[in-house]
Write a protein that holds these residues in place. Sequence first.
Motif, PDB file in Angstrom:
ATOM      1  N   GLY A   3      48.207  35.003 -29.043  1.00  0.00           N
ATOM      2  CA  GLY A   3      47.660  36.313 -29.387  1.00  0.00           C
ATOM      3  C   GLY A   3      47.775  37.279 -28.226  1.00  0.00           C
ATOM      4  N   ASN A   4      47.198  38.458 -28.378  1.00  0.00           N
ATOM      5  CA  ASN A   4      47.289  39.489 -27.349  1.00  0.00           C
ATOM      6  C   ASN A   4      46.677  39.057 -26.037  1.00  0.00           C
ATOM      7  OD1 ASN A   4      48.645  41.292 -28.961  1.00  0.00           O
ATOM      8  ND2 ASN A   4      46.780  42.209 -29.753  1.00  0.00           N
ATOM      9  N   GLN A   5      45.563  38.343 -26.083  1.00  0.00           N
ATOM     10  CA  GLN A   5      44.922  37.924 -24.843  1.00  0.00           C
ATOM     11  C   GLN A   5      45.820  36.979 -24.062  1.00  0.00           C
ATOM     12  OE1 GLN A   5      41.169  36.438 -26.200  1.00  0.00           O
ATOM     13  NE2 GLN A   5      40.184  38.406 -25.906  1.00  0.00           N
ATOM     14  N   GLY A   6      46.515  36.093 -24.754  1.00  0.00           N
ATOM     15  CA  GLY A   6      47.414  35.172 -24.084  1.00  0.00           C
ATOM     16  C   GLY A   6      48.576  35.880 -23.418  1.00  0.00           C
ATOM     17  N   ARG A   7      49.066  36.915 -24.055  1.00  0.00           N
ATOM     18  CA  ARG A   7      50.187  37.661 -23.477  1.00  0.00           C
ATOM     19  C   ARG A   7      49.737  38.467 -22.265  1.00  0.00           C
ATOM     20  NH1 ARG A   7      51.712  38.151 -29.024  1.00  0.00           N
ATOM     21  NH2 ARG A   7      50.588  40.104 -29.215  1.00  0.00           N
ATOM     22  N   LEU A   8      48.484  38.837 -22.205  1.00  0.00           N
ATOM     23  CA  LEU A   8      47.989  39.635 -21.093  1.00  0.00           C
ATOM     24  C   LEU A   8      47.478  38.780 -19.940  1.00  0.00           C
ATOM     25  CD1 LEU A   8      46.027  42.352 -23.092  1.00  0.00           C
ATOM     26  CD2 LEU A   8      48.287  42.555 -22.047  1.00  0.00           C
ATOM     27  N   PHE A   9      46.958  37.611 -20.208  1.00  0.00           N
ATOM     28  CA  PHE A   9      46.346  36.788 -19.175  1.00  0.00           C
ATOM     29  C   PHE A   9      47.365  36.321 -18.138  1.00  0.00           C
ATOM     30  CE2 PHE A   9      44.972  32.700 -17.425  1.00  0.00           C
ATOM     31  CZ  PHE A   9      43.786  33.090 -16.840  1.00  0.00           C
ATOM     32  N   ARG A  10      48.487  35.781 -18.577  1.00  0.00           N
ATOM     33  CA  ARG A  10      49.478  35.235 -17.655  1.00  0.00           C
ATOM     34  C   ARG A  10      49.995  36.280 -16.682  1.00  0.00           C
ATOM     35  NH1 ARG A  10      54.073  35.303 -15.963  1.00  0.00           N
ATOM     36  NH2 ARG A  10      54.701  36.825 -17.475  1.00  0.00           N
ATOM     37  N   PRO A  11      50.496  37.437 -17.149  1.00  0.00           N
ATOM     38  CA  PRO A  11      50.981  38.420 -16.176  1.00  0.00           C
ATOM     39  C   PRO A  11      49.862  39.019 -15.322  1.00  0.00           C
ATOM     40  CG  PRO A  11      51.199  39.279 -18.407  1.00  0.00           C
ATOM     41  CD  PRO A  11      50.787  37.840 -18.518  1.00  0.00           C
ATOM     42  N   SER A  12      48.667  39.129 -15.873  1.00  0.00           N
ATOM     43  CA  SER A  12      47.543  39.649 -15.088  1.00  0.00           C
ATOM     44  C   SER A  12      47.182  38.694 -13.958  1.00  0.00           C
ATOM     45  CB  SER A  12      46.325  39.877 -15.978  1.00  0.00           C
ATOM     46  OG  SER A  12      46.588  40.851 -16.945  1.00  0.00           O
ATOM     47  N   LEU A  13      47.128  37.400 -14.265  1.00  0.00           N
ATOM     48  CA  LEU A  13      46.825  36.406 -13.234  1.00  0.00           C
ATOM     49  C   LEU A  13      47.937  36.364 -12.196  1.00  0.00           C
ATOM     50  CD1 LEU A  13      45.045  34.190 -12.075  1.00  0.00           C
ATOM     51  CD2 LEU A  13      46.135  32.591 -13.664  1.00  0.00           C
ATOM     52  N   GLN A  14      49.185  36.434 -12.642  1.00  0.00           N
ATOM     53  CA  GLN A  14      50.331  36.441 -11.731  1.00  0.00           C
ATOM     54  C   GLN A  14      50.232  37.622 -10.762  1.00  0.00           C
ATOM     55  OE1 GLN A  14      53.437  34.320 -12.456  1.00  0.00           O
ATOM     56  NE2 GLN A  14      53.792  34.760 -10.321  1.00  0.00           N
ATOM     57  N   ALA A  15      49.915  38.817 -11.279  1.00  0.00           N
ATOM     58  CA  ALA A  15      49.797  40.010 -10.437  1.00  0.00           C
ATOM     59  C   ALA A  15      48.628  39.894  -9.465  1.00  0.00           C
ATOM     60  CB  ALA A  15      49.646  41.249 -11.314  1.00  0.00           C
ATOM     61  N   LEU A  16      47.511  39.358  -9.923  1.00  0.00           N
ATOM     62  CA  LEU A  16      46.344  39.187  -9.057  1.00  0.00           C
ATOM     63  C   LEU A  16      46.662  38.243  -7.896  1.00  0.00           C
ATOM     64  CD1 LEU A  16      43.252  39.592  -8.549  1.00  0.00           C
ATOM     65  CD2 LEU A  16      42.933  37.537  -9.920  1.00  0.00           C
ATOM     66  N   LEU A  17      47.295  37.140  -8.209  1.00  0.00           N
ATOM     67  CA  LEU A  17      47.656  36.188  -7.155  1.00  0.00           C
ATOM     68  C   LEU A  17      48.632  36.812  -6.162  1.00  0.00           C
ATOM     69  CD1 LEU A  17      48.018  32.984  -9.346  1.00  0.00           C
ATOM     70  CD2 LEU A  17      46.205  33.471  -7.694  1.00  0.00           C
ATOM     71  N   LYS A  18      49.622  37.528  -6.676  1.00  0.00           N
ATOM     72  CA  LYS A  18      50.609  38.176  -5.801  1.00  0.00           C
ATOM     73  C   LYS A  18      49.932  39.192  -4.896  1.00  0.00           C
ATOM     74  CE  LYS A  18      55.028  40.512  -5.777  1.00  0.00           C
ATOM     75  NZ  LYS A  18      56.163  40.977  -6.562  1.00  0.00           N
ATOM     76  N   ALA A  19      48.994  39.973  -5.447  1.00  0.00           N
ATOM     77  CA  ALA A  19      48.273  40.973  -4.652  1.00  0.00           C
ATOM     78  C   ALA A  19      47.467  40.322  -3.535  1.00  0.00           C
ATOM     79  CB  ALA A  19      47.362  41.796  -5.559  1.00  0.00           C
ATOM     80  N   LYS A  20      47.072  39.080  -3.726  1.00  0.00           N
ATOM     81  CA  LYS A  20      46.303  38.353  -2.710  1.00  0.00           C
ATOM     82  C   LYS A  20      47.218  37.544  -1.785  1.00  0.00           C
ATOM     83  CE  LYS A  20      41.922  38.211  -5.033  1.00  0.00           C
ATOM     84  NZ  LYS A  20      41.127  38.923  -4.054  1.00  0.00           N
ATOM     85  N   GLY A  21      48.534  37.740  -1.951  1.00  0.00           N
ATOM     86  CA  GLY A  21      49.489  37.065  -1.076  1.00  0.00           C
ATOM     87  C   GLY A  21      49.785  35.632  -1.458  1.00  0.00           C
ATOM     88  N   GLN A  25      53.748  30.622  -9.523  1.00  0.00           N
ATOM     89  CA  GLN A  25      54.334  30.873 -10.834  1.00  0.00           C
ATOM     90  C   GLN A  25      53.296  30.485 -11.879  1.00  0.00           C
ATOM     91  OE1 GLN A  25      57.783  28.532 -11.804  1.00  0.00           O
ATOM     92  NE2 GLN A  25      58.311  29.829 -13.527  1.00  0.00           N
ATOM     93  N   VAL A  26      52.911  31.442 -12.715  1.00  0.00           N
ATOM     94  CA  VAL A  26      51.923  31.201 -13.754  1.00  0.00           C
ATOM     95  C   VAL A  26      52.664  31.020 -15.070  1.00  0.00           C
ATOM     96  CG1 VAL A  26      49.924  32.128 -14.971  1.00  0.00           C
ATOM     97  CG2 VAL A  26      50.219  32.588 -12.526  1.00  0.00           C
TER      98      VAL A  26
END
Length: 81
Positions: A3-21, A25-26
């Motif tokens: 669903g929509n939440q699944g499509r948003l969670f993975r890239p959001s978590l990936q971006a958050l981790l990248k922002a924290k250095g 790969q999520v």
Amino acid sequence: MVGNQGRLFRPSLQALLKAKGIDAQVINAGVPFDTTAGYAKNVLIAMYRPETDIVILQPGANDRRFPRDEGNSAPPNIAAI
């Protein structure tokens, strides 16, 4: 996740981790319509892959959607996992 939440969670978590250095790969390994009764097998498969460091579960929603299916009692299934 599906669903929509699944499509948003993975890239959001990936971006958050990248922002924290954190170079990670999520992967969304969610199985559509899976319940906690089926999670144990999938978790074991994911945990024993050498490239897997962390497994995140979001249990319960499908257990509520399919309450009549045998074995769909989230609390004991989550405890077993």
